[in-house]
Design a protein around this motif. Structure first.
Motif, PDB file in Angstrom:
ATOM      1  N   ALA A  50      -4.093  17.336   2.654  1.00  0.00           N
ATOM      2  CA  ALA A  50      -4.582  16.125   2.879  1.00  0.00           C
ATOM      3  C   ALA A  50      -3.729  15.023   2.167  1.00  0.00           C
ATOM      4  N   MET A  51      -3.166  15.180   1.108  1.00  0.00           N
ATOM      5  CA  MET A  51      -2.348  14.087   0.661  1.00  0.00           C
ATOM      6  C   MET A  51      -0.865  14.010   1.356  1.00  0.00           C
ATOM      7  N   ILE A  52      -0.418  15.090   1.672  1.00  0.00           N
ATOM      8  CA  ILE A  52       0.891  14.968   2.618  1.00  0.00           C
ATOM      9  C   ILE A  52       0.334  14.341   3.793  1.00  0.00           C
ATOM     10  N   ASN A  53      -0.888  14.623   4.414  1.00  0.00           N
ATOM     11  CA  ASN A  53      -1.225  13.837   5.540  1.00  0.00           C
ATOM     12  C   ASN A  53      -1.438  12.207   5.443  1.00  0.00           C
ATOM     13  N   ALA A  54      -1.847  12.022   4.330  1.00  0.00           N
ATOM     14  CA  ALA A  54      -1.925  10.593   3.925  1.00  0.00           C
ATOM     15  C   ALA A  54      -0.381   9.823   3.716  1.00  0.00           C
ATOM     16  N   ILE A  55       0.343  10.602   3.203  1.00  0.00           N
ATOM     17  CA  ILE A  55       1.795  10.299   3.116  1.00  0.00           C
ATOM     18  C   ILE A  55       2.335   9.881   4.456  1.00  0.00           C
ATOM     19  N   VAL A  56       2.186  10.768   5.540  1.00  0.00           N
ATOM     20  CA  VAL A  56       2.698  10.471   6.637  1.00  0.00           C
ATOM     21  C   VAL A  56       2.093   9.361   7.404  1.00  0.00           C
ATOM     22  N   ILE A  57       0.696   9.265   7.350  1.00  0.00           N
ATOM     23  CA  ILE A  57      -0.042   8.258   8.005  1.00  0.00           C
ATOM     24  C   ILE A  57       0.228   6.769   7.403  1.00  0.00           C
ATOM     25  N   ILE A  58       0.305   6.594   6.043  1.00  0.00           N
ATOM     26  CA  ILE A  58       1.017   5.473   5.510  1.00  0.00           C
ATOM     27  C   ILE A  58       2.176   4.911   6.081  1.00  0.00           C
ATOM     28  N   ILE A  59       3.223   5.919   6.133  1.00  0.00           N
ATOM     29  CA  ILE A  59       4.596   5.796   6.564  1.00  0.00           C
ATOM     30  C   ILE A  59       4.741   5.398   7.895  1.00  0.00           C
ATOM     31  N   ALA A  60       3.540   5.862   8.746  1.00  0.00           N
ATOM     32  CA  ALA A  60       3.483   5.492  10.228  1.00  0.00           C
ATOM     33  C   ALA A  60       2.949   3.838  10.103  1.00  0.00           C
ATOM     34  N   ALA A  61       2.125   3.664   9.165  1.00  0.00           N
ATOM     35  CA  ALA A  61       1.756   2.254   9.379  1.00  0.00           C
ATOM     36  C   ALA A  61       2.824   1.443   8.969  1.00  0.00           C
TER      37      ALA A  61
ATOM     38  N   PHE B 162      -0.959  -5.177  16.595  1.00  0.00           N
ATOM     39  CA  PHE B 162      -0.186  -4.129  15.798  1.00  0.00           C
ATOM     40  C   PHE B 162      -0.489  -4.303  14.318  1.00  0.00           C
ATOM     41  N   LYS B 163      -0.675  -5.267  13.784  1.00  0.00           N
ATOM     42  CA  LYS B 163      -1.080  -5.402  12.287  1.00  0.00           C
ATOM     43  C   LYS B 163      -2.514  -4.848  12.079  1.00  0.00           C
ATOM     44  N   ILE B 164      -3.287  -5.177  13.015  1.00  0.00           N
ATOM     45  CA  ILE B 164      -4.683  -4.664  12.836  1.00  0.00           C
ATOM     46  C   ILE B 164      -4.725  -3.077  12.853  1.00  0.00           C
ATOM     47  N   LEU B 165      -3.836  -2.533  13.895  1.00  0.00           N
ATOM     48  CA  LEU B 165      -3.619  -1.078  13.825  1.00  0.00           C
ATOM     49  C   LEU B 165      -3.022  -0.523  12.702  1.00  0.00           C
ATOM     50  N   SER B 166      -2.230  -1.205  12.002  1.00  0.00           N
ATOM     51  CA  SER B 166      -1.447  -0.868  10.766  1.00  0.00           C
ATOM     52  C   SER B 166      -2.553  -0.831   9.613  1.00  0.00           C
ATOM     53  N   LEU B 167      -3.345  -1.966   9.768  1.00  0.00           N
ATOM     54  CA  LEU B 167      -4.459  -1.785   8.480  1.00  0.00           C
ATOM     55  C   LEU B 167      -5.211  -0.834   8.742  1.00  0.00           C
ATOM     56  N   ILE B 168      -5.929  -0.335  10.104  1.00  0.00           N
ATOM     57  CA  ILE B 168      -6.633   0.614  10.317  1.00  0.00           C
ATOM     58  C   ILE B 168      -6.033   2.083   9.779  1.00  0.00           C
ATOM     59  N   ILE B 169      -4.893   2.012  10.295  1.00  0.00           N
ATOM     60  CA  ILE B 169      -3.986   3.544   9.709  1.00  0.00           C
ATOM     61  C   ILE B 169      -3.735   3.588   8.361  1.00  0.00           C
TER      62      ILE B 169
ATOM     63  N   ALA C 212       0.754  -1.231  -0.107  1.00  0.00           N
ATOM     64  CA  ALA C 212      -0.118   0.078  -0.074  1.00  0.00           C
ATOM     65  C   ALA C 212       0.866   1.353  -0.012  1.00  0.00           C
ATOM     66  N   SER C 213       2.196   1.253   0.284  1.00  0.00           N
ATOM     67  CA  SER C 213       2.986   2.170   0.460  1.00  0.00           C
ATOM     68  C   SER C 213       3.255   2.611  -1.027  1.00  0.00           C
ATOM     69  N   SER C 214       2.983   2.037  -1.911  1.00  0.00           N
ATOM     70  CA  SER C 214       3.020   2.509  -3.496  1.00  0.00           C
ATOM     71  C   SER C 214       2.345   3.721  -3.503  1.00  0.00           C
ATOM     72  N   LEU C 215       1.101   3.934  -2.868  1.00  0.00           N
ATOM     73  CA  LEU C 215       0.585   5.332  -3.023  1.00  0.00           C
ATOM     74  C   LEU C 215       1.304   6.510  -2.610  1.00  0.00           C
ATOM     75  N   VAL C 216       2.319   6.215  -1.585  1.00  0.00           N
ATOM     76  CA  VAL C 216       3.113   7.450  -1.226  1.00  0.00           C
ATOM     77  C   VAL C 216       4.099   7.681  -2.293  1.00  0.00           C
ATOM     78  N   PHE C 217       4.753   6.543  -2.983  1.00  0.00           N
ATOM     79  CA  PHE C 217       5.716   6.925  -3.950  1.00  0.00           C
ATOM     80  C   PHE C 217       4.983   7.670  -5.127  1.00  0.00           C
ATOM     81  N   SER C 218       3.965   6.892  -5.494  1.00  0.00           N
ATOM     82  CA  SER C 218       3.080   7.381  -6.673  1.00  0.00           C
ATOM     83  C   SER C 218       3.047   8.839  -6.664  1.00  0.00           C
ATOM     84  N   THR C 219       2.556   9.387  -5.402  1.00  0.00           N
ATOM     85  CA  THR C 219       2.235  10.694  -5.132  1.00  0.00           C
ATOM     86  C   THR C 219       3.281  11.542  -5.282  1.00  0.00           C
TER      87      THR C 219
END
Length: 353
Positions: A159-170, A326-333, A138-145
């Motif tokens: 909002a897109m920058i926020n998405a990048i930070v959130i997915i990196i945290a996951a 932790f994986k469930i938390l990562s999925l939600i994030i 799913a991190s491909s979204l970060v790199f494609s952006t």
């Protein structure tokens, strides 16, 4: 006096009613065949891509060892896309796009990058559970952006920058919880390599997405259904050629016969896994292509967001993948990150219209 009065609040029922009205108006603007094709394309994305991921892990879990074979299978189904492309020339009354030197080189480069991308993902699925590999992908979204912003000059909002930070945290949460989902036959080094190859594959996937957009803008100048299919066929064809060369050099074609004999379930099960892997991957690609053409990148983003938990849940049910807290938390994030990206993308579209 009237200007100082507060605006009347809109109730939830009014919002739902307004949404239903707009949906109905949108429905009436298109023929029923458009919506049937859109539903089928969406279903292909939500079913075929998770199935392809599950089958890749089934291959390794039941005795398969070759990374080249799995990467080869991902593009071996390119004739299926070609068979769907050919009738579109008669249906849309168009001709194939002429191939000049620049376009041919672009397709060769994208094909080579796609072959490398598939090989990286093959290493990821060899060493990681399918649920973990899909979450990391799913991190491909970060790199494609990011690549879209740098190469294609796409707009980037808060909002897109926020998405990048959130997915990196996951992704970071998954890395910190590596001990909970590592298979017994996988060493720490292999797990780390699987994690690294998955992230690198996602980065390369994001680069391919941005370069594909550049091809449409700079070389093709238009984006129609048959042109998108043409690009997919040509890129898959060259990726197939590069991957086939890799298999021949690595002598993996010779090893397929012995691998099939030792495969759990026998030769028939081995062949079925590879055949259905090829079919499901191409169906997923076709579904994504059709959704982008029939709807928008926003809907494709929504479906991609739904696809991640579907793959993880299917892996837990069918492959008995471990699912820690932790994986469930990562999925939600991750799902939250996709939602933020979709909101930012739709806001940017409204602002530019």
């Amino acid at each position: 006096m009237e200007e100082g009065l507060p605006e009347p609040s809109v109730s939830l029922c009014d919002r739902i009613s307004s949404l239903k009205s707009r949906a109905w108006e949108a429905y009436k603007t298109k023929p029923i065949s458009h919506w049937i094709l859109l539903v089928l394309s969406s279903a292909a994305m939500l079913i075929a891509f998770p199935a392809s991921s599950i089958l890749s892990r089934v291959y390794y879990a039941n005795g398969g060892t070759s990374k080249w074979i799995i990467s080869w299978v991902a593009v071996a189904g390119w004739p299926l896309t070609a068979l769907i492309l050919l009738p579109t020339y008669f249906f849309f009354k168009t001709f194939p796009t002429p191939l000049d030197l620049k376009l041919t080189v672009a397709y060769i480069v994208l094909g080579f990058l796609s072959a490398a991308d598939n090989l990286m993902y093959a290493y990821a699925y060899a060493y990681l559970p399918a649920s973990t590999a899909s979450l990391l992908a799913a991190s491909s979204l970060v790199f494609s952006t990011l690549f879209g912003y740098v190469l294609a000059k796409n707009k980037l909002n808060a909002a897109m920058i926020n998405a990048i930070v959130i997915i990196i945290a996951a992704m970071t949460i998954i890395a910190l919880d590596s001990d909970s989902d590592r298979y017994d036959n996988i060493t720490d080094k292999q797990y780390i390599m699987g994690y690294v190859w998955d992230i690198l594959g996602s980065a390369l996937h994001g680069l391919i997405f941005a370069l594909s957009e550049l091809v449409f803008v700079k070389l093709l100048g238009r984006r129609s259904f048959h042109v998108v299919l043409e690009q997919q066929v040509m890129v898959s064809l060259f990726a197939f050629v590069f991957t086939t060369i890799g298999i021949i050099v690595n002598n993996d074609f010779r090893g397929m016969k012995s691998e099939a004999k030792t495969f759990q379930g026998g030769t028939t099960a081995y062949c079925l896994v590879l055949i259905w892997s090829a079919i499901t991957f191409q169906l997923g690609v076709l579904g994504a292509t059709a959704v982008l053409y029939l709807a928008s990148t926003v809907l494709a983003g929504v479906l991609n967001a739904i696809r991640v938990p579907l793959t993880s849940i299917a892996a837990v049910i069918l492959l008995h993948d471990p699912m820690s807290g932790f994986k469930i938390l990562s999925l939600i994030i991750t799902f939250w990150g996709f939602g933020s990206y979709i909101y930012g993308n739709s806001s940017g579209t409204k602002g530019s219209s």
